[in-house]
Every structure is written in C-alpha cells, then in structure tokens.
Design a protein around this motif. Sequence first.
Motif, short mmCIF file in Angstrom:
data_model
loop_
_atom_site.label_atom_id
_atom_site.label_comp_id
_atom_site.label_asym_id
_atom_site.label_seq_id
_atom_site.Cartn_x
_atom_site.Cartn_y
_atom_site.Cartn_z
N ALA A 77 -27.39 20.24 -34.47
CA ALA A 77 -26.74 19.01 -34.00
C ALA A 77 -25.25 18.98 -34.30
O ALA A 77 -24.47 18.44 -33.51
CB ALA A 77 -27.43 17.80 -34.63
N ASP A 78 -24.82 19.53 -35.44
CA ASP A 78 -23.39 19.54 -35.76
C ASP A 78 -22.61 20.35 -34.72
O ASP A 78 -21.53 19.93 -34.27
CB ASP A 78 -23.16 20.14 -37.15
N LEU A 79 -23.15 21.51 -34.36
CA LEU A 79 -22.48 22.33 -33.35
C LEU A 79 -22.50 21.65 -31.99
O LEU A 79 -21.51 21.72 -31.24
CB LEU A 79 -23.15 23.70 -33.26
N PHE A 80 -23.60 20.99 -31.68
CA PHE A 80 -23.67 20.26 -30.41
C PHE A 80 -22.61 19.17 -30.36
O PHE A 80 -21.90 19.02 -29.36
CB PHE A 80 -25.06 19.65 -30.23
N PRO A 95 -23.47 16.61 -19.82
CA PRO A 95 -24.23 15.36 -19.86
C PRO A 95 -23.69 14.41 -20.94
O PRO A 95 -23.42 14.81 -22.07
CB PRO A 95 -25.65 15.83 -20.18
N ARG A 96 -23.54 13.15 -20.57
CA ARG A 96 -22.98 12.14 -21.46
C ARG A 96 -23.88 11.94 -22.68
O ARG A 96 -25.09 11.83 -22.56
CB ARG A 96 -22.82 10.84 -20.67
N LEU A 97 -23.26 11.91 -23.84
CA LEU A 97 -23.99 11.71 -25.10
C LEU A 97 -24.26 10.23 -25.30
O LEU A 97 -23.33 9.41 -25.33
CB LEU A 97 -23.19 12.27 -26.27
N LEU A 98 -25.53 9.86 -25.44
CA LEU A 98 -25.93 8.47 -25.62
C LEU A 98 -26.17 8.12 -27.08
O LEU A 98 -25.88 7.00 -27.52
CB LEU A 98 -27.21 8.19 -24.82
N MET A 99 -26.71 9.07 -27.86
CA MET A 99 -27.02 8.81 -29.26
C MET A 99 -27.26 10.14 -29.97
O MET A 99 -27.86 11.05 -29.40
CB MET A 99 -28.28 7.94 -29.37
N LEU A 100 -26.77 10.22 -31.21
CA LEU A 100 -26.99 11.40 -32.03
C LEU A 100 -27.47 10.93 -33.40
O LEU A 100 -26.85 10.07 -34.02
CB LEU A 100 -25.68 12.20 -32.17
N ASP A 101 -28.59 11.48 -33.84
CA ASP A 101 -29.15 11.08 -35.14
C ASP A 101 -29.37 12.32 -35.99
O ASP A 101 -30.20 13.17 -35.67
CB ASP A 101 -30.48 10.34 -34.95
N ALA A 112 -30.76 14.20 -30.29
CA ALA A 112 -29.73 13.58 -29.46
C ALA A 112 -30.35 13.09 -28.17
O ALA A 112 -31.23 13.75 -27.61
CB ALA A 112 -28.60 14.57 -29.16
N LEU A 113 -29.92 11.94 -27.72
CA LEU A 113 -30.24 11.44 -26.39
C LEU A 113 -29.03 11.67 -25.50
O LEU A 113 -27.91 11.32 -25.88
CB LEU A 113 -30.58 9.95 -26.42
N VAL A 114 -29.26 12.26 -24.34
CA VAL A 114 -28.16 12.52 -23.42
C VAL A 114 -28.56 12.09 -22.01
O VAL A 114 -29.74 11.94 -21.68
CB VAL A 114 -27.73 14.00 -23.41
N GLU A 115 -27.54 11.91 -21.19
CA GLU A 115 -27.73 11.59 -19.78
C GLU A 115 -28.58 12.66 -19.09
O GLU A 115 -28.44 13.86 -19.34
CB GLU A 115 -26.34 11.55 -19.13
N ASP A 116 -29.46 12.23 -18.22
CA ASP A 116 -30.23 13.15 -17.38
C ASP A 116 -29.46 13.35 -16.08
O ASP A 116 -29.37 12.45 -15.25
CB ASP A 116 -31.62 12.57 -17.10
N VAL A 117 -28.89 14.55 -15.92
CA VAL A 117 -28.11 14.82 -14.71
C VAL A 117 -28.94 15.51 -13.63
O VAL A 117 -28.41 15.91 -12.59
CB VAL A 117 -26.86 15.68 -15.03
#
Length: 323
Positions: A77-80, A95-101, A112-117
Amino acid sequence: MERAFLRPDDVRDLVAEQLGRRLTSLNRLTGGTKKGVYRLRLDDRTTVILYVWAPGENYWPHSPAVPDDPFADASGADLFAAGHAALTAAAVRTPRLLMLDRDGRYLPADIALVEDVGELTLEALMERDPAAAAAPLSSLGDALRRMHTTLGPRYGKLAALARGEAPQARSAEDIITDRALSHLDAVAARDARLADARERIADHVRHLRHAVAARREYGLVHGELGPDHVLVTPSGEPAVVDIEGLTYFDVEWEHAFLQLRFGDAYPALRPVELDPHRLELYRYAQVLSLIEGPLRIADTDFPDRQWMLDLAEWNITKALAAL
C-alpha cells in the motif's frame, strides 16, 4: 498455502461506512499475482474496485535479489500511495483513489478502494480493433513522455526515496547487470540448455554492459507497463494500473519492456530519445528476467501455470538466439 479469498460479509462494513451503500455482489478478478483485486457492485448499480495486499493474495515465492534492485518486492500500500501521488502530479490518468486503509480497520490487510474504470484493457482493444486503439495509444504516449521527462537525480522506489532509504552507491547499469547475472544463475540450475550456455550468456551480458556510457539522470517509470496494465475508460482514456513498481530509473528500462509488450504498435507511443547501448543491455536483462520469474511462479499454485511455462520457454529461445 491454502488461500482464503474475500467473501461478501468481509466487506459489508467497509462499503457501508466508506461509500454509504449496500453491497450486492463481490467478484475477485483474475490476473493479479501480488495483490487481490475485487469488483464490488453496490445497490445503486455502481461499482468500485478493492485492492487487498495480503499474504494469501500474493502468489510470488521469495527469491534472493540484488540488494539495491529498485524493482524487487514492488508490492504494498505504501508503494501504491506514492505511485498514485506521482502519477497524479504528472497528469497521468490512473483510477481515482477513494480510500486507503493501512491500519487494519476493516480487514487484516492493507486495502484501497479505487474508481472502477471498466474491464477493457488496451491489449484487448489492440487485438480486437486496432483502429479504435490508435487514440488511446497516442494518449498513452503523451502520458509516458510526461513521466519520462519528470526527472530526478536519484534512482529508487518513490516511497524509499521519500524516506531517504534508497542507496546510490552503484550505477543503474551495474545493478541491472548483477540482476541479470543473478537471474542467469537461477535459471541455469533449472534448464540444461541455459546451464550449457551459462558462460556465453554471462559474457554477452558483460559485453553489453561495457558498451554503456555513464549517466545519472532518471525518469519516472512504471517498471512493467504492458498493454494489459492499461485500462481504456468508456470515454477512451488510457488509465495506468498496477502502479506499485513506479520508480525513478533509466527510461531505457521502461522502453525495453514497452518494445517487448507493444510490438509493432510501439512506434505509436512516440518515445523520448534513448541511449541504444543502454537499451540493448536492459532488453537482454529483461529476457532473462522473463525466464526466471515465470519459472519461479510456476512452482506455486498460480492457476495459469502453463502460461508461465510458455512465457519462460519463449524467452529461453530469445536468450539463446542472441548468442
């Protein structure tokens, strides 16, 4: 190891708290080897993508690596997060980042939650309709030039550079040479043809290295950008994914891989000016890498083992043909 993938009940709280919706279905997408990728369908008929970095989602077994190899262990996740920020700053679509935990609030893993393109890859579009792929290819070339002209004086993973942890004792070309020779050692122990040609292959790698002139200027590179790592949005934009390996490094490393994966379509990317000697060393090093990696993962429970063996065989032929 026995793999236990996510079930709908595992993510209902995540969906409710972060998206304010109700989950209607969860599907694990195929193709990933280092992280789990899931499509979550919501009660308003929209979808989002969930990334999960957990040991049970990673098919790659440990392998010895050159200590300062910036492309080793490119997962997490850190690298992402670092890669996403860098691409956004360079105006490269991802893809737009919506949430990172990273605190385990919802799952015992970084997520991570990201936009579904969408599901359409540039690779599939190139095969199905080359004419329709022309505009996304051109846009991807623009994005790559923005990345490759985003320069830095040091090489390394973005998160490591930000923490001051990326060593700079050796040149990039020496790292890649040692990486290639390490991969050669690993594959020669597994294949009699490579064992017989081991010294000739090592001499060829060293010959390519000696032709490379010194240089210390590094661009922002993806590290493994094939057309399967580019999604085409419904509006026709190319969106770069699998971005954890984003690194400052020689842009020739990127272009050696782009040439390999894009084939006849590569000129449509309109590349930046490249050093031909550095490019040739990196191209051959990647051939050896594409023997070692597939053979290693083929020893696991990866579901498409034969595809990996075929990829290794293709590159064994290329490695020997260069001699």
